[in-house]
Design an enzyme around this catalytic site. Structure first.
Site, PDB file in Angstrom:
ATOM      1  CG  HIS A  12      -1.972   1.064   1.152  1.00 24.92           C
ATOM      2  ND1 HIS A  12      -1.700   2.369   1.469  1.00 24.92           N
ATOM      3  CD2 HIS A  12      -3.262   1.017   0.763  1.00 24.92           C
ATOM      4  CE1 HIS A  12      -2.803   3.092   1.283  1.00 24.92           C
ATOM      5  NE2 HIS A  12      -3.766   2.294   0.855  1.00 24.92           N
TER       6      HIS A  12
ATOM      7  CD  GLU B  49      -5.729   1.331  -2.696  1.00 29.26           C
ATOM      8  OE1 GLU B  49      -6.807   0.844  -2.365  1.00 29.26           O
ATOM      9  OE2 GLU B  49      -4.974   1.894  -1.884  1.00 29.26           O
TER      10      GLU B  49
HETATM   11  O1  LIG Z   1      -7.197   0.960   1.435  1.00 29.28           O
HETATM   12  C1  LIG Z   1      -7.899   1.752   0.853  1.00 29.28           C
HETATM   13  C2  LIG Z   1      -7.389   2.848   0.085  1.00 29.28           C
HETATM   14  O2  LIG Z   1      -6.180   3.331   0.554  1.00 29.28           O
HETATM   15  C3  LIG Z   1      -8.390   3.912  -0.206  1.00 29.28           C
HETATM   16  O3  LIG Z   1      -8.669   4.719   0.895  1.00 29.28           O
HETATM   17  P1  LIG Z   1      -9.834   5.816   0.775  1.00 29.28           P
HETATM   18  O4  LIG Z   1     -11.038   5.101   0.209  1.00 29.28           O
HETATM   19  O5  LIG Z   1     -10.064   6.300   2.155  1.00 29.28           O
HETATM   20  O6  LIG Z   1      -9.341   6.882  -0.164  1.00 29.28           O
END
Ligand SMILES: O=C[C@H](O)COP(=O)(O)O
Length: 253
Positions: A97, A169
């Site tokens: 991540h 992401e």
């Molecule tokens: O793990 C999830 C992602 O980092 C997305 O986070 P978010 O939906 O708060 O932007």
């Protein structure tokens, strides 16, 4: 048609009582709603992994961890091994991540080592990749993301690759200061990742789920899940309350 994956990572949030509330709410909602075409998953902090896995044992919801060590065991103070995760009921492990890359110096090489260890222990690696705003502005999002994908899969057999999950992401789309990606942004990168997977082998790795994450919310979830190359959604903030999570699942059905 393959099932869509829709899941949430709680990141560093919730108490045990709040974890219980979420699990109770989710189980109750799932008992009233059929979600045969969706694979749900929840990724709590390590400390509640065992608890959440036992709470959701009777359901079809998969439970995962947010990270793990590349080493099998030994003198690695503060680390958590793959064996410990499976022992607690995890079947998925999130790796790479952008928050781990940024705050904990996680490198592509380290992610690759963790992917190998996870697969050895029959954990499904959920590998996160993403471009920075700078890379987006200089028009090299695809190049940057493909580089991370390739590095994370170095040395894996096709069978092993077929057992991973990928999540695009964009770093610029994650969290409270993130801006939601446009469908065009998502399609551009997803299409390139799918083409790369196809180039590895027709068939075997075609089914590797490719999720999108970053400011997913009830307003954009349906459009995102409808994209041709989006096989699921990985959600943070909008799914931390069970009502938000189930609302997005409902919208995606
Ligand atoms: O793990 C999830 C992602 O980092 C997305 O986070 P978010 O939906 O708060 O932007």
């Amino acid at each position: 048609m393959n099932r869509k994956w829709i899941g949430t990572s709680w990141k560093m949030n919730k108490t045990k009582a709040q974890a219980q509330l979420f699990c109770d709410g989710l189980k109750s909602w799932l008992s009233d709603n059929q979600v045969n075409d969706i694979q749900c998953f929840v990724i709590p902090p390590f400390t509640y992994l065992d608890f959440v896995a036992s709470q959701l044992e009777s359901s079809d919801v998969k439970v995962g961890a947010q990270n793990m060590a590349w080493a099998e065991n030994g003198a690695f103070t503060g680390e958590i091994s793959a064996e410990m995760l499976t022992d607690c009921g995890a079947t998925i492990v999130e790796l790479g991540h952008s928050e781990r890359r940024e705050y904990f110096a996680e490198t592509d090489e380290r992610v690759n080592a963790k992917v190998k260890t996870a697969l050895k222990h029959k954990l499904k690696p959920l590998i996160c990749v993403g471009d920075t705003l700078e890379q987006k502005h200089s028009g090299c999002s695809v190049e940057a993301v493909l580089c991370q994908v390739k590095q994370s899969l170095v040395g894996l057999s096709l069978i092993e690759v077929s057992n991973v999950i990928l999540a695009y992401e964009p770093v610029w789309a994650i969290g409270e200061h993130g801006q939601a990606a446009s469908i065009k942004d998502v399609e551009l990168v997803h299409c390139a990742i799918k083409a790369y997977l196809k180039s590895l082998d027709h068939g075997l790795v075609d089914d590797v789920p490719l999720l999108y994450g970053g400011s997913v919310n009830p307003s954009n979830a349906r459009d995102l899940i409808d994209c041709e190359f989006v096989d699921g959604l990985f959600i943070g903030r909008s799914a931390w309350q069970v009502e938000g999570y189930t609302q997005i699942i409902r919208l995606c059905q």
